[in-house]
Design a protein around this motif. Structure first.
Motif: not given
Length: 126
Positions: A43-66
């Motif tokens: 499979k191709e590489r896929e995004f899992v989760a990201a965090v901004n510089w101070n940890g105050g904002s995050t994003k997770a892929a729908d498949s793992v967000k919970d």
């Protein structure tokens, strides 16, 4: 020389937990986003989760967000991925990535990350 070194991968049963760590050396990334990506066999590489510089904002892929949580400790130049309720479909090599764009936000595209770790294997058995 900039290095990102992941650790914490391994074999776990479905429903279990793992915590991945990624320690950066050679420069600090305290002012830039960091992220986790994964790539399963065939499979191709896929995004899992990201965090901004101070940890105050995050994003997770729908498949793992919970189930997955990304965090960072700038004093240690380290980013983490707490993975709970693991499923067999989470099996993959997990890569840490660091951006060089000084920004208050995070990025979900791998193109925005200049530095990558060597990867750590996560295997979830059913």
């Amino acid at each position: 020389q900039v290095q990102l070194v992941e650790s914490g991968g391994g074999l776990v049963q479905a429903g279990g937990s793992l915590r991945l760590s990624c320690a950066a050396s050679g420069r600090t990334f305290n002012d830039a986003p960091m992220a986790w990506f994964r790539q399963a066999p065939g499979k191709e590489r896929e995004f899992v989760a990201a965090v901004n510089w101070n940890g105050g904002s995050t994003k997770a892929a729908d498949s793992v967000k919970d189930r997955f949580t990304i965090s960072r400790d700038n004093a240690k130049n380290t980013v983490y991925l707490q993975m709970n309720s693991l499923k067999p479909e989470d099996t993959a090599v997990y890569y840490c990535a660091a951006s060089t764009y000084v920004s208050g936000t995070y990025y979900t595209s791998g193109e925005m990350y200049a530095y990558w770790g060597q990867g750590t294997q996560v295997t979830v058995s059913s």
